[in-house]
Design a protein around this motif. Structure first.
Motif, PDB file in Angstrom:
ATOM      1  N   ARG A  22     -30.642  -2.747 -50.293  1.00 18.50           N
ATOM      2  CA  ARG A  22     -31.131  -2.953 -51.665  1.00 18.50           C
ATOM      3  C   ARG A  22     -31.016  -1.685 -52.508  1.00 18.50           C
ATOM      4  NH1 ARG A  22     -35.738  -7.045 -52.092  1.00 18.50           N
ATOM      5  NH2 ARG A  22     -35.614  -8.362 -50.229  1.00 18.50           N
ATOM      6  N   GLY A  23     -30.479  -0.626 -51.946  1.00 21.62           N
ATOM      7  CA  GLY A  23     -30.352   0.611 -52.693  1.00 21.62           C
ATOM      8  C   GLY A  23     -31.624   1.428 -52.758  1.00 21.62           C
ATOM      9  N   ILE A  24     -32.528   1.203 -51.819  1.00 25.54           N
ATOM     10  CA  ILE A  24     -33.794   1.936 -51.765  1.00 25.54           C
ATOM     11  C   ILE A  24     -33.651   3.075 -50.761  1.00 25.54           C
ATOM     12  CG2 ILE A  24     -36.265   1.786 -51.263  1.00 25.54           C
ATOM     13  CD1 ILE A  24     -35.965  -1.290 -51.750  1.00 25.54           C
ATOM     14  N   GLU A  25     -33.882   4.296 -51.208  1.00 23.51           N
ATOM     15  CA  GLU A  25     -33.785   5.442 -50.312  1.00 23.51           C
ATOM     16  C   GLU A  25     -34.974   5.447 -49.349  1.00 23.51           C
ATOM     17  OE1 GLU A  25     -33.607  10.355 -50.424  1.00 23.51           O
ATOM     18  OE2 GLU A  25     -33.507   9.194 -52.289  1.00 23.51           O
ATOM     19  N   VAL A  26     -34.707   5.677 -48.070  1.00 21.28           N
ATOM     20  CA  VAL A  26     -35.738   5.614 -47.035  1.00 21.28           C
ATOM     21  C   VAL A  26     -36.020   7.012 -46.484  1.00 21.28           C
ATOM     22  CG1 VAL A  26     -36.405   4.638 -44.815  1.00 21.28           C
ATOM     23  CG2 VAL A  26     -35.006   3.291 -46.394  1.00 21.28           C
ATOM     24  N   LEU A  27     -37.302   7.370 -46.438  1.00 24.66           N
ATOM     25  CA  LEU A  27     -37.751   8.582 -45.758  1.00 24.66           C
ATOM     26  C   LEU A  27     -38.619   8.142 -44.586  1.00 24.66           C
ATOM     27  CD1 LEU A  27     -38.798  10.765 -48.836  1.00 24.66           C
ATOM     28  CD2 LEU A  27     -36.653  10.860 -47.552  1.00 24.66           C
ATOM     29  N   VAL A  49     -39.755   5.324 -58.614  1.00 20.64           N
ATOM     30  CA  VAL A  49     -40.741   4.457 -57.968  1.00 20.64           C
ATOM     31  C   VAL A  49     -41.000   5.014 -56.573  1.00 20.64           C
ATOM     32  CG1 VAL A  49     -41.301   2.129 -57.156  1.00 20.64           C
ATOM     33  CG2 VAL A  49     -39.895   2.412 -59.201  1.00 20.64           C
ATOM     34  N   LEU A  50     -42.266   5.032 -56.150  1.00 19.90           N
ATOM     35  CA  LEU A  50     -42.617   5.413 -54.787  1.00 19.90           C
ATOM     36  C   LEU A  50     -43.123   4.180 -54.052  1.00 19.90           C
ATOM     37  CD1 LEU A  50     -44.627   8.792 -54.998  1.00 19.90           C
ATOM     38  CD2 LEU A  50     -42.318   8.444 -54.107  1.00 19.90           C
ATOM     39  N   GLY A  51     -42.648   3.964 -52.845  1.00 16.35           N
ATOM     40  CA  GLY A  51     -43.161   2.881 -52.014  1.00 16.35           C
ATOM     41  C   GLY A  51     -43.667   3.453 -50.702  1.00 16.35           C
ATOM     42  N   MET A  52     -44.564   2.719 -50.045  1.00 15.62           N
ATOM     43  CA  MET A  52     -45.032   3.127 -48.720  1.00 15.62           C
ATOM     44  C   MET A  52     -45.107   1.918 -47.824  1.00 15.62           C
ATOM     45  SD  MET A  52     -45.884   5.596 -46.763  1.00 15.62           S
ATOM     46  CE  MET A  52     -46.079   5.348 -44.996  1.00 15.62           C
ATOM     47  N   ALA A  53     -44.408   1.993 -46.685  1.00 12.02           N
ATOM     48  CA  ALA A  53     -44.490   0.975 -45.654  1.00 12.02           C
ATOM     49  C   ALA A  53     -45.271   1.572 -44.502  1.00 12.02           C
ATOM     50  CB  ALA A  53     -43.095   0.555 -45.203  1.00 12.02           C
ATOM     51  N   GLY A  54     -46.520   1.143 -44.351  1.00 13.23           N
ATOM     52  CA  GLY A  54     -47.385   1.697 -43.314  1.00 13.23           C
ATOM     53  C   GLY A  54     -48.793   1.185 -43.472  1.00 13.23           C
TER      54      GLY A  54
END
Length: 308
Positions: A22-27, A49-54
């Protein structure tokens, strides 16, 4: 992304590949890394935009950075409980679907709780519940409410905790078994006790519980209350904008499900509308908000009918 949250939920669902598609950079958060520093670096590099998966504890750290910089945030429910996602109306079973909020989405502002400079998105619990959070069994216990495990913890000689605070009528408390401070109050009906009807009300939710000195009587009353604190005679709940708790030493707390120890006194505040949240268009209302909205709509209909 914390790949260890939720028992490795992100890896099982192939979340990294889905993000990149989707073009979302992952850290990917590695053990020992500074999550706050990673979020700050992402903003500094131009992230819009900042996202958090956790888990909710990780979400709180990223939310603090997003709020300070005015950057919108996406919540991806890849943790164990995902209480914030639930109260935002997200489908916690559709982790990949939460990524839709990185595209065409709606935005709303929500409040953030803060204690001694640290942000929390859900709640801070003290007393017996803080002990539950510190226990090794907590992650597998799936405790959804504070009171559900209390009867089994009230053995002979159990004592209330040194927690000093002022109640809603100005009364001074010196001890309590349970004290919970939430980012906006939880519902008051049996079907909404585990949810917050809104996250933008501008008030903390405080619930305090002092049990009888006799452990057997305490267990009996808790069983009779069936997990509903509003029916327990030793409980009190109110909605201040600031709140302070003192003690004779450091205080063990469960902050968004994470066990930490903080120096007293604890000073709680609410930051109204501090965080911009992006949600996919099909996101539902908070489960706790639905009956409130339904009653409001019914009242409006009745007013219209009576006015004819």
């Amino acid at each position: 992304m914390n790949p260890r949250s939720g028992g490795g939920k992100a890896d099982r669902l192939g979340l990294v590949n889905e993000c990149r598609a989707r073009g979302i950079e992952v850290l990917i958060l590695e053990p020992g890394q500074d999550l706050t520093g990673l979020a700050e670096a992402a903003v500094a590099s131009g992230a819009d935009v900042l996202g958090m998966a956790g888990g909710d504890g990780s979400l709180g750290l990223v939310a603090d950075v997003a709020a300070r910089h005015g950057v919108p945030m996406v919540v991806v429910p890849a943790g164990t409980f995902n209480h914030l996602a639930m109260d935002l109306g997200l489908d916690r079973g559709n982790v990949l679907g939460a990524l839709d909020a990185f595209g065409v989405a709606v935005e709303r502002r929500i409040d953030l709780g803060q204690v001694n400079g640290r942000v929390f998105v859900n709640n801070v619990s003290l007393g017996l519940y803080a002990q539950i959070v510190r226990s090794p069994e907590y992650r597998n216990a799936k405790v959804d409410t504070t009171l559900s495990m209390l009867p089994s913890m009230l053995g002979p000689g159990s004592q209330p905790f040194d927690l000093r605070f002022t109640g809603p009528a100005g009364e001074e408390y010196t001890r309590a078994h349970v004290l919970q401070v939430s980012n906006n109050p939880y519902g008051r009906t049996p079907s909404t006790l585990a949810n917050r009807p809104r996250l933008d009300g501008g008030h903390l939710g405080v619930m305090a519980l002092k049990l009888p000195d006799d452990p057997a009587e305490a267990r009996r009353q808790l069983a009779a209350a069936s997990g509903h604190p509003d029916t327990f005679p030793g409980s009190v709940a109110w909605e201040p904008s600031t709140f302070e708790v003192d003690s004779g030493g450091p205080i063990d707390v469960g902050m968004d499900g994470e066990a930490i120890r903080m120096a007293a006194p604890l000073r709680f505040t609410i930051r109204p509308g501090a965080l911009r949240i992006r949600l996919a268009r099909e996101t539902l209302l908070s489960p706790a908000a639905r009956p409130l909205r339904a009653r409001s709509a019914l009242r409006d209909l009745l007013r219209c009918g009576l006015g004819r």
